[in-house]
Scaffold this motif. Structure first.
Motif, PDB file in Angstrom:
ATOM      1  N   LEU A   1       0.851  -1.180   0.000  1.00  0.00           N
ATOM      2  CA  LEU A   1       0.000   0.000   0.000  1.00  0.00           C
ATOM      3  C   LEU A   1       0.889   1.234   0.000  1.00  0.00           C
ATOM      4  N   THR A   2       0.587   2.197  -0.864  1.00  0.00           N
ATOM      5  CA  THR A   2       1.339   3.445  -0.902  1.00  0.00           C
ATOM      6  C   THR A   2       0.760   4.412   0.129  1.00  0.00           C
ATOM      7  N   PRO A   3       1.490   5.476   0.441  1.00  0.00           N
ATOM      8  CA  PRO A   3       0.941   6.451   1.390  1.00  0.00           C
ATOM      9  C   PRO A   3      -0.408   7.024   0.944  1.00  0.00           C
ATOM     10  N   VAL A   4      -0.554   7.335  -0.326  1.00  0.00           N
ATOM     11  CA  VAL A   4      -1.831   7.915  -0.778  1.00  0.00           C
ATOM     12  C   VAL A   4      -2.944   6.862  -0.770  1.00  0.00           C
TER      13      VAL A   4
ATOM     14  N   ASP B   1      -8.955   2.871  -8.278  1.00  0.00           N
ATOM     15  CA  ASP B   1      -8.908   1.659  -9.104  1.00  0.00           C
ATOM     16  C   ASP B   1      -8.028   0.593  -8.449  1.00  0.00           C
ATOM     17  N   ARG B   2      -6.854   1.006  -7.951  1.00  0.00           N
ATOM     18  CA  ARG B   2      -5.939   0.034  -7.324  1.00  0.00           C
ATOM     19  C   ARG B   2      -6.519  -0.515  -6.020  1.00  0.00           C
ATOM     20  N   LEU B   3      -7.197   0.322  -5.248  1.00  0.00           N
ATOM     21  CA  LEU B   3      -7.834  -0.161  -4.016  1.00  0.00           C
ATOM     22  C   LEU B   3      -8.951  -1.144  -4.329  1.00  0.00           C
ATOM     23  N   VAL B   4      -9.690  -0.905  -5.411  1.00  0.00           N
ATOM     24  CA  VAL B   4     -10.746  -1.831  -5.849  1.00  0.00           C
ATOM     25  C   VAL B   4     -10.107  -3.138  -6.310  1.00  0.00           C
ATOM     26  N   GLN B   5      -9.043  -3.057  -7.114  1.00  0.00           N
ATOM     27  CA  GLN B   5      -8.352  -4.265  -7.597  1.00  0.00           C
ATOM     28  C   GLN B   5      -7.830  -5.111  -6.443  1.00  0.00           C
TER      29      GLN B   5
ATOM     30  N   ARG C   1     -16.942   0.201  -5.417  1.00  0.00           N
ATOM     31  CA  ARG C   1     -17.725   1.332  -5.943  1.00  0.00           C
ATOM     32  C   ARG C   1     -19.163   0.857  -6.045  1.00  0.00           C
ATOM     33  N   ARG C   2     -20.075   1.688  -5.565  1.00  0.00           N
ATOM     34  CA  ARG C   2     -21.503   1.367  -5.634  1.00  0.00           C
ATOM     35  C   ARG C   2     -22.258   2.584  -6.146  1.00  0.00           C
ATOM     36  N   ALA C   3     -23.471   2.368  -6.587  1.00  0.00           N
ATOM     37  CA  ALA C   3     -24.315   3.496  -6.979  1.00  0.00           C
ATOM     38  C   ALA C   3     -24.553   4.360  -5.746  1.00  0.00           C
TER      39      ALA C   3
END
Length: 156
Positions: free
Chosen positions: A34-37, A72-76, A82-84
């Motif tokens: 995990l990166t700092p951001v 995107d990377r956190l989802v991967q 992500r939800r509606a």
């Protein structure tokens, strides 16, 4: 002409380089990728359920286009979904997953260790003073940034 060590921009860049290296080393040694951001985004999403990406970008002072890649990377990695959005059909709400919660819980000691290492050359009092001065300088220059920190009323 001034020496680089007398220029705040140079010193800020060097401290950022050190901060990122220390964070990645401590988190990596603890077995996390995990990166700092990514960490900042994950912690902010956990603290603010149903957050959208634009608001997330403002809360962690990151530009809106780059935050997409971070999310995107956190989802991967299975840490965020992500939800509606229940508030805006056009927006996507971000929700931390159970794996994301576990990761935050397990990574906290490594993150705290990294913070301590970054300030290890300072006494506790000097560390507090550095943090106070950094906050003051950042607040004064916030609007000059391409990605200013935005205080957001999430209850509205």
């Amino acid at each position: 002409m001034k020496d680089n060590n007398d220029m705040p921009g140079h010193l800020a860049r060097r401290f950022q380089q050190i901060a990122v290296a220390v964070f990645l080393a401590e988190v990596g040694e603890a077995g996390f990728d995990l990166t700092p951001v990514q960490y900042a985004a994950l912690a902010t999403i956990k603290a603010n359920p149903e957050l959208d990406q634009v608001t997330l970008a403002g809360l962690i002072a990151y530009d809106r286009t780059t935050i997409t890649g971070v999310v995107d990377r956190l989802v991967q990695k299975g840490l965020v979904e992500r939800r509606a959005s229940p508030r805006d059909r056009r927006a996507r709400a971000l929700e931390i997953t159970d794996e994301g919660r576990r990761t935050l819980r397990k990574i906290t000691p490594a993150v705290e260790s990294a913070q301590a290492i970054m300030l290890r050359g300072l006494s506790a009092r000097e560390g507090e003073e550095l943090m106070r001065l950094l906050r003051k300088a950042i607040a004064a220059g916030n609007e000059l940034s391409r990605a200013p920190l935005r205080e957001v009323d999430l209850k509205a």
